[in-house]
Design an enzyme around this catalytic site. Sequence first.
Site, PDB file in Angstrom:
ATOM      1  N   SER A  69       0.782  -1.284   0.057  1.00 37.17           N
ATOM      2  CA  SER A  69       0.218  -0.069   0.056  1.00 37.17           C
ATOM      3  C   SER A  69       0.905   1.185   0.165  1.00 37.17           C
ATOM      4  CB  SER A  69      -0.824   0.038   1.164  1.00 37.17           C
ATOM      5  OG  SER A  69      -2.081   1.080   1.033  1.00 37.17           O
ATOM      6  N   ASP A 274      -0.971   6.200  -4.177  1.00 35.77           N
ATOM      7  CA  ASP A 274      -0.021   5.553  -3.311  1.00 35.77           C
ATOM      8  C   ASP A 274       0.201   4.097  -4.033  1.00 35.77           C
ATOM      9  OD1 ASP A 274      -2.589   3.887  -2.925  1.00 35.77           O
ATOM     10  OD2 ASP A 274      -2.167   3.442  -1.110  1.00 35.77           O
ATOM     11  N   ASP A 276      -0.613   1.276  -4.082  1.00 36.60           N
ATOM     12  CA  ASP A 276      -1.686   0.174  -4.866  1.00 36.60           C
ATOM     13  C   ASP A 276      -2.669   0.933  -5.158  1.00 36.60           C
ATOM     14  OD1 ASP A 276      -2.567   0.897  -2.134  1.00 36.60           O
ATOM     15  OD2 ASP A 276      -3.463  -1.183  -1.692  1.00 36.60           O
ATOM     16  N   ASP A 278      -5.027   3.240  -4.224  1.00 41.39           N
ATOM     17  CA  ASP A 278      -6.279   3.586  -3.672  1.00 41.39           C
ATOM     18  C   ASP A 278      -6.271   4.702  -2.966  1.00 41.39           C
ATOM     19  OD1 ASP A 278      -5.118   2.652  -1.392  1.00 41.39           O
ATOM     20  OD2 ASP A 278      -6.411   1.076  -0.968  1.00 41.39           O
ATOM     21  N   GLU A 368     -11.287   9.961   3.242  1.00 42.16           N
ATOM     22  CA  GLU A 368     -10.374  10.219   4.356  1.00 42.16           C
ATOM     23  C   GLU A 368      -9.396  11.442   3.996  1.00 42.16           C
ATOM     24  OE1 GLU A 368      -9.326   6.575   7.141  1.00 42.16           O
ATOM     25  OE2 GLU A 368      -8.334   6.258   5.297  1.00 42.16           O
ATOM     26  N   ALA A 369      -8.898  12.155   4.858  1.00 43.69           N
ATOM     27  CA  ALA A 369      -8.076  13.478   4.642  1.00 43.69           C
ATOM     28  C   ALA A 369      -6.921  12.912   3.722  1.00 43.69           C
ATOM     29  CB  ALA A 369      -7.635  14.121   5.808  1.00 43.69           C
ATOM     30  N   PRO A 494      -4.976   5.382  19.316  1.00 46.47           N
ATOM     31  CA  PRO A 494      -4.126   4.567  18.782  1.00 46.47           C
ATOM     32  C   PRO A 494      -4.211   4.231  17.332  1.00 46.47           C
ATOM     33  CG  PRO A 494      -5.788   3.477  19.993  1.00 46.47           C
ATOM     34  CD  PRO A 494      -6.282   4.993  20.190  1.00 46.47           C
ATOM     35  N   SER A 495      -3.041   3.941  16.865  1.00 45.65           N
ATOM     36  CA  SER A 495      -2.923   3.700  15.416  1.00 45.65           C
ATOM     37  C   SER A 495      -3.661   2.309  15.143  1.00 45.65           C
ATOM     38  CB  SER A 495      -1.723   3.619  14.710  1.00 45.65           C
ATOM     39  OG  SER A 495      -1.446   2.919  13.591  1.00 45.65           O
ATOM     40  N   GLY A 496      -4.283   1.984  14.359  1.00 46.42           N
ATOM     41  CA  GLY A 496      -4.912   0.501  13.798  1.00 46.42           C
ATOM     42  C   GLY A 496      -3.832  -0.177  13.194  1.00 46.42           C
TER      43      GLY A 496
HETATM   44  C1  LIG Z   1      -3.917   9.164  10.036  1.00 42.45           C
HETATM   45  C2  LIG Z   1      -4.060   8.273   9.041  1.00 42.45           C
HETATM   46  O1  LIG Z   1      -4.076   8.634   7.862  1.00 42.45           O
HETATM   47  N1  LIG Z   1      -4.411   6.902   9.391  1.00 42.45           N
HETATM   48  C3  LIG Z   1      -4.625   5.994   8.266  1.00 42.45           C
HETATM   49  C4  LIG Z   1      -3.878   4.784   8.949  1.00 42.45           C
HETATM   50  O2  LIG Z   1      -4.760   4.265   9.912  1.00 42.45           O
HETATM   51  P1  LIG Z   1      -4.171   4.411  11.624  1.00 42.45           P
HETATM   52  O3  LIG Z   1      -5.227   3.512  12.256  1.00 42.45           O
HETATM   53  O4  LIG Z   1      -4.335   5.751  11.909  1.00 42.45           O
HETATM   54  O5  LIG Z   1      -2.749   3.537  11.390  1.00 42.45           O
HETATM   55  O6  LIG Z   1      -4.013   3.822   7.751  1.00 42.45           O
HETATM   56  C5  LIG Z   1      -5.335   3.331   7.397  1.00 42.45           C
HETATM   57  C6  LIG Z   1      -5.302   2.237   6.633  1.00 42.45           C
HETATM   58  O7  LIG Z   1      -4.587   2.746   5.470  1.00 42.45           O
HETATM   59  C7  LIG Z   1      -6.262   4.599   6.964  1.00 42.45           C
HETATM   60  O8  LIG Z   1      -7.393   4.231   6.712  1.00 42.45           O
HETATM   61  C8  LIG Z   1      -6.119   5.456   8.067  1.00 42.45           C
HETATM   62  O9  LIG Z   1      -6.482   6.775   7.710  1.00 42.45           O
HETATM   63 MG   LIG Z   2      -3.176   1.956  -0.222  1.00 41.54          MG
END
Ligand SMILES: CC(=O)N[C@H]1[C@@H](OP(=O)(O)O)O[C@H](CO)[C@@H](O)[C@@H]1O
Ligand SMILES: [Mg+2]
Length: 540
Positions: A69, A274, A276, A278, A368-369, A494-496
């Site tokens: 990605s 990016d 891939d 998307d 998403e931004a 928290p990031s996912g």
């Molecule tokens: C701030 C940010 O850009 N977060 C991204 C990032 O997620 P996080 O949960 O923030 O790691 O990766 C995701 C998958 O690509 C996307 O959906 C999301 O918008």
């Molecule tokens: Mg992607």
Amino acid sequence: MPSALPVESIKLLSGQHHKPSIIRFQYGTAGFRTTASILDSVLFRVGIVAALRSKKLDGRTIGVMVTASHNPEPDNGVKLVDPRGEMLEASWEVHATTIANASTADDLVDALEVLVQTAKIDLHAPFWPSLVAALEDGFKAMGATARNAGVTTTPILHYLVRSINTKGTKYSYGEDTEAGYFAKLSTSYKKLVTGKAVQPPLVIDCANGVGALAAKTLNESLGNTLELVLENASTTTPGALNNACGADFVKVSQKIPPSLANVLQPGQRACSLDGDADRLIYYYLDDRGAFHMLDGDKIAALVAAFIIELVKVAGLEEKIKVGVVQTAYANGASTKYLQERLPVKCVSTGVKHLHHAAERYNVGVYFEANGHGTVLFSQPTVDILAEYQPSTPAQSRAVEHLVSLTELINQTVGDALSDMLLVEVVLTHKSYRGEEWDSLYVDLPNRLAKCSVPDRNAFKTEDAERRLVSPPGLQARIDELVLRYQGGRSFVRPSGTEDVVRVYAEASLKSQADELAMRVAGLVYDEAGGDPTSRPKEFL
Ligand SMILES: CC(=O)N[C@H]1[C@@H](OP(=O)(O)O)O[C@H](CO)[C@@H](O)[C@@H]1O
Ligand SMILES: [Mg+2]
């Protein structure tokens, strides 16, 4: 139900794909994502889960995408695509996680048995051909057949999955080939821009990813209706993927890829995909060489306004309501602009949340931004458009345009190339350059930061991730900081997808947004027990 799992072949092949003992995998927003070198056992097991998912859904086709990605090349991931081209259903994310973490072949079989029982999977259901590349052993273990979609973009895979599953029905999504995808996009684009002045060439930064191959084919299909200038289009240079280029680089660093410095003319619009394809971010340099970013929020504003206008001209504003879905990362100025014009909903980060919320509108625009998004037209809306009897030529044109938009837009998932054509349609119709588009509203200065903490799972949020409920007391201290900044807004979650906590801040001035972000990051780091000796210097 007696199990009919092919236990012997699962155990045998599982022996060739051992799970590394200390690692815990988690199916999150981006599927399973980690260093490619430790993903082998996961791919094998994802093959099995995909086969079971297909069995569960009466043999319908499931997609499997293997991609880095927007991440650096060694940082890989694998995700599953459900039959309508959507993300994997949430309850199955949990099953996939359990199965990926089973430590031995016996545990793996046990975990699979649990899934078969709880999901009531009839293992005698037939298979349709499935689209899986590197997962042959997982399939072999289940006796499933696979169709290899080859090296392609994530959105094309989603398109193919939906097209295969709707083939021959009244909801047929398109021809189930890549050629069918390009024909669908280019035909509808040409219809939408007929009779309008052709836009000057558009520069595309392909992030040295697979989008380069797709953009090249698209360029040929578009003929003289739009010229695409492909940059960062090398898909074979080791380490080049997303390296100082691509949508994530542009969004996070808020500058053009250095490789475009001698390519981009003042005023010329450009966009980055990016790896891939998307995600999509547009930008341009003004006469003084200053960088202007047109991100997912700006795309949502442009597109939503255009669709509303068409619906009005068509005389359908009573029947077709347009809404927008955003996340907390949407720029505050975009939210304000949109809220003054239409319903706006804020949901948790991750496209599956946006997608589901957008399905509740007649026409749901979500971005998403960071540039991932699309537009969904509900089935009743598509039916209204098909049956509508316009009474004037203007109404008739507007309805035709709306119908063509339903064809142009990849409604399965965010698709950088489809979104790019959508943006080009609007710019063509409005005779906008980047500058006019940019002036819809002025972005609030903002800053996104990462903070490594000992345990990011200690961070729990509410209100679409805009407020922390845990660690206790931390939100109140963030609120206190925010109050000191004009136009201040900040949130922590928290990031996912990465082992970090993300900090976002906005304020009226860039220096203030930076300062607020660094103060909040410092606070989070200290409160969460970050090691004082490795505290990042920029944190305040
Ligand atoms: C701030 C940010 O850009 N977060 C991204 C990032 O997620 P996080 O949960 O923030 O790691 O990766 C995701 C998958 O690509 C996307 O959906 C999301 O918008
Ligand atoms: Mg992607």
